[in-house]
Scaffold this motif. Sequence first.
Motif, PDB file in Angstrom:
ATOM      1  N   SER A 114       0.863  -1.187   0.000  1.00 52.69           N
ATOM      2  CA  SER A 114       0.000   0.000   0.000  1.00 52.69           C
ATOM      3  C   SER A 114       0.897   1.234   0.000  1.00 52.69           C
ATOM      4  O   SER A 114       2.048   1.181   0.440  1.00 52.69           O
ATOM      5  N   LYS A 115       0.353   2.337  -0.502  1.00 55.54           N
ATOM      6  CA  LYS A 115       1.156   3.557  -0.562  1.00 55.54           C
ATOM      7  C   LYS A 115       0.263   4.787  -0.620  1.00 55.54           C
ATOM      8  O   LYS A 115      -0.920   4.706  -0.983  1.00 55.54           O
ATOM      9  N   VAL A 116       0.844   5.916  -0.252  1.00 59.52           N
ATOM     10  CA  VAL A 116       0.207   7.230  -0.387  1.00 59.52           C
ATOM     11  C   VAL A 116       1.233   8.150  -1.021  1.00 59.52           C
ATOM     12  O   VAL A 116       2.377   8.236  -0.540  1.00 59.52           O
ATOM     13  N   GLU A 117       0.847   8.839  -2.116  1.00 63.00           N
ATOM     14  CA  GLU A 117       1.794   9.691  -2.828  1.00 63.00           C
ATOM     15  C   GLU A 117       1.177  11.058  -3.127  1.00 63.00           C
ATOM     16  O   GLU A 117      -0.046  11.186  -3.247  1.00 63.00           O
ATOM     17  N   VAL A 118       2.022  12.041  -3.268  1.00 67.74           N
ATOM     18  CA  VAL A 118       1.615  13.359  -3.752  1.00 67.74           C
ATOM     19  C   VAL A 118       2.593  13.746  -4.863  1.00 67.74           C
ATOM     20  O   VAL A 118       3.739  13.276  -4.885  1.00 67.74           O
ATOM     21  N   GLY A 119       2.114  14.599  -5.792  1.00 69.50           N
ATOM     22  CA  GLY A 119       3.012  14.957  -6.874  1.00 69.50           C
ATOM     23  C   GLY A 119       2.470  16.031  -7.792  1.00 69.50           C
ATOM     24  O   GLY A 119       1.457  16.687  -7.508  1.00 69.50           O
ATOM     25  N   TYR A 120       3.145  16.184  -8.921  1.00 74.68           N
ATOM     26  CA  TYR A 120       2.841  17.191  -9.937  1.00 74.68           C
ATOM     27  C   TYR A 120       2.094  16.522 -11.090  1.00 74.68           C
ATOM     28  O   TYR A 120       2.413  15.385 -11.471  1.00 74.68           O
ATOM     29  N   CYS A 121       1.094  17.210 -11.658  1.00 73.88           N
ATOM     30  CA  CYS A 121       0.318  16.613 -12.743  1.00 73.88           C
ATOM     31  C   CYS A 121      -0.084  17.675 -13.770  1.00 73.88           C
ATOM     32  O   CYS A 121      -0.061  18.882 -13.481  1.00 73.88           O
ATOM     33  N   GLN A 122      -0.469  17.192 -14.968  1.00 76.22           N
ATOM     34  CA  GLN A 122      -0.910  18.061 -16.051  1.00 76.22           C
ATOM     35  C   GLN A 122      -2.155  17.463 -16.706  1.00 76.22           C
ATOM     36  O   GLN A 122      -2.288  16.234 -16.786  1.00 76.22           O
ATOM     37  N   LEU A 123      -3.032  18.327 -17.179  1.00 80.53           N
ATOM     38  CA  LEU A 123      -4.184  17.905 -17.978  1.00 80.53           C
ATOM     39  C   LEU A 123      -3.921  18.284 -19.426  1.00 80.53           C
ATOM     40  O   LEU A 123      -3.571  19.428 -19.717  1.00 80.53           O
ATOM     41  N   LEU A 124      -4.070  17.306 -20.341  1.00 83.40           N
ATOM     42  CA  LEU A 124      -3.826  17.548 -21.751  1.00 83.40           C
ATOM     43  C   LEU A 124      -5.100  17.281 -22.557  1.00 83.40           C
ATOM     44  O   LEU A 124      -5.873  16.377 -22.227  1.00 83.40           O
ATOM     45  N   TYR A 125      -5.261  18.066 -23.600  1.00 83.69           N
ATOM     46  CA  TYR A 125      -6.339  17.812 -24.557  1.00 83.69           C
ATOM     47  C   TYR A 125      -5.703  17.732 -25.933  1.00 83.69           C
ATOM     48  O   TYR A 125      -5.142  18.714 -26.423  1.00 83.69           O
ATOM     49  N   ASN A 126      -5.754  16.548 -26.531  1.00 89.10           N
ATOM     50  CA  ASN A 126      -4.994  16.247 -27.727  1.00 89.10           C
ATOM     51  C   ASN A 126      -3.509  16.503 -27.434  1.00 89.10           C
ATOM     52  O   ASN A 126      -2.945  15.866 -26.572  1.00 89.10           O
ATOM     53  N   HIS A 127      -2.863  17.462 -28.055  1.00 90.94           N
ATOM     54  CA  HIS A 127      -1.433  17.658 -27.813  1.00 90.94           C
ATOM     55  C   HIS A 127      -1.142  18.858 -26.918  1.00 90.94           C
ATOM     56  O   HIS A 127       0.025  19.176 -26.689  1.00 90.94           O
ATOM     57  N   ASP A 128      -2.162  19.503 -26.408  1.00 89.53           N
ATOM     58  CA  ASP A 128      -1.963  20.746 -25.665  1.00 89.53           C
ATOM     59  C   ASP A 128      -2.112  20.541 -24.155  1.00 89.53           C
ATOM     60  O   ASP A 128      -3.008  19.824 -23.700  1.00 89.53           O
ATOM     61  N   VAL A 129      -1.242  21.212 -23.394  1.00 90.67           N
ATOM     62  CA  VAL A 129      -1.354  21.210 -21.938  1.00 90.67           C
ATOM     63  C   VAL A 129      -2.345  22.306 -21.541  1.00 90.67           C
ATOM     64  O   VAL A 129      -2.108  23.489 -21.789  1.00 90.67           O
ATOM     65  N   LEU A 130      -3.458  21.908 -20.915  1.00 90.80           N
ATOM     66  CA  LEU A 130      -4.486  22.875 -20.526  1.00 90.80           C
ATOM     67  C   LEU A 130      -4.284  23.406 -19.116  1.00 90.80           C
ATOM     68  O   LEU A 130      -4.476  24.591 -18.854  1.00 90.80           O
ATOM     69  N   HIS A 131      -3.931  22.508 -18.187  1.00 97.23           N
ATOM     70  CA  HIS A 131      -3.802  22.921 -16.779  1.00 97.23           C
ATOM     71  C   HIS A 131      -2.656  22.151 -16.129  1.00 97.23           C
ATOM     72  O   HIS A 131      -2.316  21.037 -16.540  1.00 97.23           O
ATOM     73  N   LYS A 132      -2.087  22.770 -15.084  1.00 98.41           N
ATOM     74  CA  LYS A 132      -1.070  22.130 -14.261  1.00 98.41           C
ATOM     75  C   LYS A 132      -1.519  22.186 -12.811  1.00 98.41           C
ATOM     76  O   LYS A 132      -2.170  23.144 -12.399  1.00 98.41           O
ATOM     77  N   GLY A 133      -1.165  21.150 -12.054  1.00101.44           N
ATOM     78  CA  GLY A 133      -1.607  21.142 -10.662  1.00101.44           C
ATOM     79  C   GLY A 133      -0.898  20.076  -9.848  1.00101.44           C
ATOM     80  O   GLY A 133       0.198  19.625 -10.192  1.00101.44           O
ATOM     81  N   ILE A 134      -1.535  19.668  -8.765  1.00100.85           N
ATOM     82  CA  ILE A 134      -0.982  18.643  -7.882  1.00100.85           C
ATOM     83  C   ILE A 134      -1.941  17.459  -7.830  1.00100.85           C
ATOM     84  O   ILE A 134      -3.138  17.586  -8.118  1.00100.85           O
ATOM     85  N   SER A 135      -1.398  16.316  -7.458  1.00 99.44           N
ATOM     86  CA  SER A 135      -2.208  15.103  -7.369  1.00 99.44           C
ATOM     87  C   SER A 135      -1.923  14.379  -6.062  1.00 99.44           C
ATOM     88  O   SER A 135      -0.834  14.506  -5.488  1.00 99.44           O
ATOM     89  N   GLY A 136      -2.906  13.621  -5.613  1.00 94.61           N
ATOM     90  CA  GLY A 136      -2.752  12.766  -4.443  1.00 94.61           C
ATOM     91  C   GLY A 136      -3.187  11.357  -4.803  1.00 94.61           C
ATOM     92  O   GLY A 136      -4.207  11.174  -5.473  1.00 94.61           O
ATOM     93  N   THR A 137      -2.400  10.352  -4.407  1.00 92.32           N
ATOM     94  CA  THR A 137      -2.671   8.967  -4.776  1.00 92.32           C
ATOM     95  C   THR A 137      -2.751   8.086  -3.537  1.00 92.32           C
ATOM     96  O   THR A 137      -1.903   8.182  -2.649  1.00 92.32           O
ATOM     97  N   ALA A 138      -3.764   7.224  -3.504  1.00 91.95           N
ATOM     98  CA  ALA A 138      -3.866   6.168  -2.502  1.00 91.95           C
ATOM     99  C   ALA A 138      -3.981   4.854  -3.266  1.00 91.95           C
ATOM    100  O   ALA A 138      -4.806   4.732  -4.181  1.00 91.95           O
ATOM    101  N   ALA A 139      -3.142   3.885  -2.929  1.00 92.91           N
ATOM    102  CA  ALA A 139      -3.079   2.680  -3.751  1.00 92.91           C
ATOM    103  C   ALA A 139      -2.829   1.442  -2.903  1.00 92.91           C
ATOM    104  O   ALA A 139      -2.236   1.514  -1.826  1.00 92.91           O
ATOM    105  N   THR A 140      -3.276   0.308  -3.439  1.00 88.03           N
ATOM    106  CA  THR A 140      -2.986  -0.987  -2.840  1.00 88.03           C
ATOM    107  C   THR A 140      -2.701  -1.975  -3.953  1.00 88.03           C
ATOM    108  O   THR A 140      -3.159  -1.795  -5.091  1.00 88.03           O
ATOM    109  N   SER A 141      -1.917  -3.015  -3.669  1.00 88.97           N
ATOM    110  CA  SER A 141      -1.558  -3.979  -4.701  1.00 88.97           C
ATOM    111  C   SER A 141      -1.140  -5.300  -4.076  1.00 88.97           C
ATOM    112  O   SER A 141      -0.838  -5.380  -2.881  1.00 88.97           O
TER     113      SER A 141
END
Length: 411
Positions: free
Chosen positions: A340-367
């Motif tokens: 299991s893990k918890v992560e934070v980081g940097y992210c981008q939203l793209l539409y086709n080939h263009d970057v529309l927005h930049k922001g942060i992300s939070g992840t909760a995961a299990t495997s």
Amino acid sequence: MKNNCLSSTGNRTIRWRALWAVFSLLVTVSPTWASTSDTLDIQDNLSRIQKLQRTSAYQITKQGVPLLFASALATSIDKRIQETRQVNMSSFSNHFDDYLQYAPMAAMFGMKLAGVKGRSTWGEMMTADVISAALMAGVVNGLKYTVKRERPNQRKNNSFPSGHTATAFMAATMLYKEYKDLSPWVGIGAYSAATLVATGRMMNNRHWLSDVLAGAGIGIMSTEVGYLLSDLIFRKKPLFDVLDDDASYTRIPSFIEYSVGYSSLFPRQIIMDGKELTSYQGLNTTISAAYYLQSGWGLNLQAAILSAKLTQGQGIVGATSFSMGPGYSYRLIPRIFLNSKVEVGYCQLLYNHDVLHKGISGTAATSILAQISPAMGLRLYLDYVYTSLPYFDSGKRLNYLSTGLAISALF
């Protein structure tokens, strides 16, 4: 209420552990109360597994066959992965994979020339390497000109399997077999380089995912056959790579891996240019790594790319992210681990080939990680990612749930 549930769960765990401790004591101290037949059955089953691990057929196929099976499954998502590449890195072009494929082999010969003692003598190593290379080249080229599969860039009909990837994993396995006892970082470096070559072939739009998976399997199995035949020629007892001691069964493995999976994007409905659109299920690909202490705690890193088609032919929406954070690994049974893990980081939203927005992300995961061999594992994962990215005109933030399968290089 939550604390009560946690307390109840903790109490049940303590009670079960106490009962198990008492039971174990009774079995150890009083043979008249508990039969040893169950223990003998377990030992017998382990002995059969260990005997199987020492067969030539198992050693040759234990890593290659799962990769070939994954290649067959990957044919159903090859085009989706190529679409993801086109959205996020259509202009990428770099020849690093042409040179990196030989790096593990160069390292092996360099260490041998420097006098670093390895598994084999010069004669044994050269015999194994020549047989491995000849077998790999024969299989790869035979398939290329029999299957005649078109490359993603549509330039040639010799895509399957990837020769670069087969060479890289053949070389990585050579280096690992020769110097695996020197340091765990030998395997890490060798298979990381090979995985980067495989990734590079897809980034350069030269191969499909199924091509590189098959190439990796062929490269590994060719080397296993080469070393087995070399041992027979030099009348040397085969040295098998097995998990048959307590340390191997219980050690918490760290890993570097490549994964592919599907993502469900939320919210599903968005408004664009006055049209109400729905996003299809998206495809995600990741490269990730984790380093665990034997206490179970560790650090996770992940780079991910996600893409999904929009209805009414409105193009492809994508997201990229890089995140890191703490994780925990727990051994459920020998060779099976719950992570299991918890992560934070940097992210981008793209539409086709263009970057529309930049922001942060939070992840909760299990495997769930299954350790196939000391150096290879398969991991089934479930990740939830919430971002600060505004999802077009929905008025909500993009978030998604991902599941998939990862091929892990363990150390």
